[in-house]
Design an enzyme around this catalytic site. Structure first.
Site, short mmCIF file in Angstrom:
data_model
loop_
_atom_site.label_atom_id
_atom_site.label_comp_id
_atom_site.label_asym_id
_atom_site.label_seq_id
_atom_site.Cartn_x
_atom_site.Cartn_y
_atom_site.Cartn_z
CG ASP A 123 -1.02 10.30 -6.59
OD1 ASP A 123 -0.64 9.16 -7.49
OD2 ASP A 123 -0.22 11.08 -8.04
CB SER B 26 5.68 7.79 -7.87
OG SER B 26 5.66 8.64 -8.53
CG HIS C 114 0.72 7.49 -9.34
ND1 HIS C 114 1.06 8.89 -8.51
CD2 HIS C 114 2.31 7.00 -10.09
CE1 HIS C 114 2.63 8.82 -8.89
NE2 HIS C 114 2.93 7.90 -9.36
#
Length: 538
Positions: A112, A197, A81
């Site tokens: 992901d 992230s 993402h």
């Protein structure tokens, strides 16, 4: 919001609000491998799934990443993402001031995870200015409960590298916010925030072993974050490095139901020493359909006994749902299943299939182009996809909570019955005189047109063309789920309105490229020849 389960991906875009949170740092920070950590910058231009003929404005965001040492060499890992829909990516090492151009070499939206490629050799091997060669971290194992870890990355609150310390508090399947499917996840109590992230979670008991990748948090709760664990990372890397193609995570292709009720177990002839789950339905597209059927009882998988709640023995007395058994398997690999059918035990085997082959609502991994669409009298029809549902998400609300419940249920629980089956939806209505009284409709499943059941966007285009070409047809009649709503439009009025709607709403076309190329709809939609104002990609 505290009563809701809400996942948010830890991806930072500006401007942002600084939250008052402290970072509890580890006493071993001096030994942490900062030289292997990178800050990832990405300019992304995402598809607008609500207006499928256009893309959204570009935006810049940041995330984290790290260099991992594998059998095939060093790999630069981040979250999918962080770089999804990216048009330009660059990275900077935590101990460097130099920006390096990067490209996405491999990506798995359901897991992901993504691999980045940096072609500048000085990024990997250092340079004459004193920048050292980058050393890869080592992928560890699934961490134990209460094991201490350090999460390293570049979260909101500053530009420098950050370290937060926490413990593993839970290991179980969770829904991955970006991919939309359930996979193994690890819950930690480290304070992680947007920008983390893609950063590594390092086992405190070692200097360079990665327990997982930070990727999402639970909003409405204090210090609850999640990492993608090592088994998921290994599965992703093995496909990229061995078979050179990502096929996704495997599954059996069936739905099962727990056998917790004593009367139910007796009805299906389970002995006192037998446990298992009952098959509720099998996808006709799955190889399992050849050897399993509804009301079969699954007793064990690959020799691992199944409990009545669908769990298996995991470790240290813990339990894990049976899908964990497939975490270490590849698509196409066979499983051996012991079943009970009408009181008779037998053993069957069949190959596993990918989630992409069976899901009625496709994930990002299955979408290779712009979404297909068809505009009829202002009614915007498109295919239901996981990215479409994710458009309902925001900083304050998960897409699971924000999207229509009927469509979310379709996405999570439905499976394909035929290989070309799609869920065609009415996204919304572009208001015009021709659709007076209908403009409030939206997010409904199209079930039929003039009595013909619709099973895909291509089928819709074919049916509409046939109806509009036949001069005997005066009306187009649509039926929608979930409440059997009906819509009727006059054919002549619709054709006149289509040109007007296209002009008033500046639509490049009334139909996406692939549908137009196959069915030549533009002329029949308006009753006259039309040209595109600009091309759109399908």
């Amino acid at each position: 919001k505290n009563s809701r389960t809400m996942w948010v991906s830890l991806y930072r875009t500006g401007p942002y609000r600084v939250q008052s949170r402290y970072c509890q740092t580890s006493s071993t920070n001096a030994q942490l491998p900062f030289g292997s950590i990178v800050k990832v910058h990405a300019v992304t231009t995402a598809v607008n799934y609500f207006l499928p003929w256009q893309k959204k404005a570009s935006r810049e965001g940041t995330g984290s990443g790290f260099v991992l040492q594998t059998e095939k060499g060093r790999r630069l890992v981040t979250n999918a993402h962080v770089v999804a829909d990216s048009s330009y990516v660059w990275v900077k090492k935590a101990l460097s001031s130099v920006n390096y151009r990067a490209t996405v070499s491999q990506i798995s939206h359901e897991a992901d995870l993504a691999l980045l490629e940096v072609h500048d050799k000085s990024f990997w091997d250092g340079n004459s200015n004193g920048e050292a060669a980058v050393e890869g971290l080592i992928l560890g194992d699934l961490p134990d409960l209460q094991e201490h870890i350090n999460v390293i990355g570049f979260p909101t609150g500053g530009d420098g590298v950050s370290v937060t310390r926490g413990v593993v508090s839970r290991v179980e399947p969770i829904q991955y916010s970006h991919g939309g499917i359930y996979l193994l996840g690890v819950q930690i109590d480290a304070s992680i925030n947007p920008g983390n992230s893609g950063g590594p979670a390092i086992l405190e008991s070692s200097k360079n072993k990665v327990a997982g990748v930070a990727f999402q948090a639970l909003v409405g709760a204090d210090n609850i974050g999640y990492i993608i664990p090592a088994p998921i990372i290994k599965h992703f890397l093995s496909q990229q490095e061995i078979v050179k193609q990502y096929k996704g995570f495997p599954q059996m292709g069936l739905h099962w139901q727990a056998l917790l009720n004593p009367s139910m177990r007796e009805a299906y002839k389970l002995g006192e020493d037998q446990t298992g789950v009952i098959v509720s339905c099998v996808s006709p597209l799955s190889p399992a359909a050849k050897v399993l059927k509804s009301k079969d009882v699954l007793l064990s998988i690959d020799g691992e006994p199944l409990a009545n709640d669908g769990t298996i023995h995991f470790r240290h007395g813990q339990r894990m749902y049976l899908n964990y058994l497939f975490t270490h398997k590849a698509v196409g690999e066979s499983v051996e299943v012991e079943i009970l059918r009408d009181g008779v035990r037998s053993t069957v085997s069949f190959p596993l299939v990918s989630n992409q082959e069976l899901s009625l609502v496709p994930t990002r991994d299955e979408i290779k182009s712009q979404p297909s669409f068809l505009v009829l009298g202002g009614f915007v029809f498109t295919r239901l996809t996981m990215p479409y549902l994710q458009e309902f998400g925001s900083e304050d609300e998960s897409w699971v909570d924000g999207a229509p419940r009927f469509l979310v249920h379709k996405a999570i629980h439905s499976i394909r019955e035929t290989s070309d089956q799609e869920v065609v939806i009415l996204s919304h209505v572009l208001a015009d005189d021709v659709n007076e009284g209908y403009s409030q409709l939206g997010n409904l499943e199209l079930t039929s047109v003039n009595g013909t059941k619709i099973h895909s966007m291509k089928h819709l285009a074919k049916v509409v063309k046939k109806i509009l070409k036949d001069k005997k047809n005066e009306f187009l009649s649509f039926e929608f789920a979930p409440h059997n709503q009906f819509v009727v439009l006059g054919v002549e009025q619709l054709q006149k309105a289509n040109s007007r709607i296209r002009r008033e709403y500046s639509l490049p076309s009334l139909v996406s490229n692939t549908l137009e190329e196959e069915y030549q709809l533009q002329t029949v939609l308006t009753g006259k020849k039309t040209k595109r104002t600009r091309p759109d990609e399908e």
